[in-house]
Enzyme design. Sequence first.
Site, PDB file in Angstrom:
ATOM      1  CB  SER A 196      76.154 -27.836  24.107  1.00 28.22           C
ATOM      2  OG  SER A 196      76.400 -27.208  22.900  1.00 28.22           O
ATOM      3  CG  HIS A 392      71.438 -27.017  21.732  1.00 21.71           C
ATOM      4  ND1 HIS A 392      72.144 -28.134  21.344  1.00 21.71           N
ATOM      5  CD2 HIS A 392      72.334 -26.207  22.348  1.00 21.71           C
ATOM      6  CE1 HIS A 392      73.422 -28.004  21.710  1.00 21.71           C
ATOM      7  NE2 HIS A 392      73.559 -26.842  22.320  1.00 21.71           N
TER       8      HIS A 392
END
Length: 441
Positions: A196, A392
């Site tokens: 990320s 995620h």
Amino acid sequence: MRQKLKLHLILLLGLCVFINRTHAQLIGGDEDEEEEEEEEEEESVEDETFEEKLQRKNIKQDSSLSVDKLIAKYGYEAEVHHVTTEDGYILTMHRIRSQGSQPFLLQHGLVDSSAGFVVMGPNVSLAYLLADHNYDVWLGNARGNRYSRNHTSLDPDESKFWDFSWHEIGMYDLPAMIDYVLKVTGFKRLHYAGHSQGCTSFFVMCSMRPTYNEKVISMQALAPAVYAKETEDHPYIRAISLYFNSLVGSSIREMFNGEFRFLCRMTEETERLCIEAVFGIVGRNWNEFNRKMFPVILGHYPAGVAAKQVKHFIQIIKSGRFAPYSYSSNKNMLLYRDHQPPRYNLSLVTVPTFVYYSTNDLLCHPRDVESMCDDLGNVTGKYLVPVKEFNHMDFLWAIDVRKMLYQRMLQVLGKLPEDPQGEGRAVRVSRGARGRGLHAI
Ligand SMILES: *[C@@H]1O[C@H](CO)[C@@H](O)[C@H](O)[C@H]1NC(C)=O
Ligand SMILES: *[C@@H]1O[C@H](CO)[C@@H](O)[C@H](O)[C@H]1NC(C)=O
Ligand SMILES: *[C@@H]1O[C@H](CO)[C@@H](O)[C@H](O)[C@H]1NC(C)=O
Ligand SMILES: *[C@@H]1O[C@H](CO)[C@@H](O)[C@H](O)[C@H]1NC(C)=O
């Protein structure tokens, strides 16, 4: 349902800001911890088998150990290093040492720390897997997280300390850590994997300081939050940006350095709501979530960020432009000679980059990832995780993350043969195999 979740998140945010002010410091080894341990020792669960008891004890221990102690606990050689950036931030790096082996730097995402790559333990987490495959693994900690709250002249109590975003992490933290690792190991180049924001800041570095392209053999980009056009519809992001709008001019500099442990673990129901709140942000996937490990997650997350990091992400989501931080148009004029900051030039990122992404990642939409790939200077391949619900955080936390994802990475790195069927076999490396230059299984 959505509405209800949104409310929960706002409550959590509020709580976290509140706790934040009390400056709870969480790094392992402080005194109250031991007291707490004694208190909890008395609580026992009926009809528990020996294994279950051991597991419960391990989970409790893992939730309060610092990353270096966690690594050592599982029998790997752990080291702690301190690195000072050009602008004075003193960062902590953790290392799973393998002297003389190829260095591999892992960089965490937003509200995370080096813990993200070890938190699920040696049978799951990436840092151990890479160590098992004979890499010298280095774990970075960005400025402002619980391991990197020190500076040569500023104090985290001063607001000036918190005047940074992931732009500065890319401009100063990553270069300092890369130079440090290369200096200590004597290697000329390293491998890099980011999750990320660990990707976002890496691309900032390579586009703004292109000489660093030459220091990286490959970039393994996990859930790269870079282009974020599609994220605008995300209900939580809207809530968070509303939250920020309501704070204009406030003194909030630091966020998410609180503790959710007490709230989330009060009852089964609060725990479930906390997990749902996390899913609301990152994508819902109960299948791959190891609920038993939630206490460990709560012990290591959230690790603290500057409010400016979050605001900067909201800017790129809202503007659809991957660019440095935008101030008032006067200040932009002064800083950037334009009323808005110029975009980062991703074509300058020439490190061979392999991208891993997923369809249920609410912070990182596949369409955004694909348009990022079109703009990056040297994408060697991409892998859409073939599991529809993969979210995620599953990039670090999923029960089967090795089979679903890391196995592919090992193939990309040349540590496992490419599978002609495309169907993954389970990766199994025994601890005894460590250090023997495993190239294929
Ligand atoms: C890892 O997996 C192996 C084999 O499944 C098991 O024996 C071992 O106890 C596990 N280690 C941990 C720390 O969970
Ligand atoms: C911060 O860094 C200085 C060195 O510049 C060191 O003396 C001090 O102990 C550090 N403080 C903390 C809390 O680690
Ligand atoms: C980005 O960099 C490339 C390669 O140097 C250059 O050709 C291009 O003009 C740059 N784009 C912008 C918008 O500056
Ligand atoms: C892309 O990476 C390869 C190595 O995989 C390298 O040979 C090539 O020069 C790179 N391309 C650019 C444009 O830098």
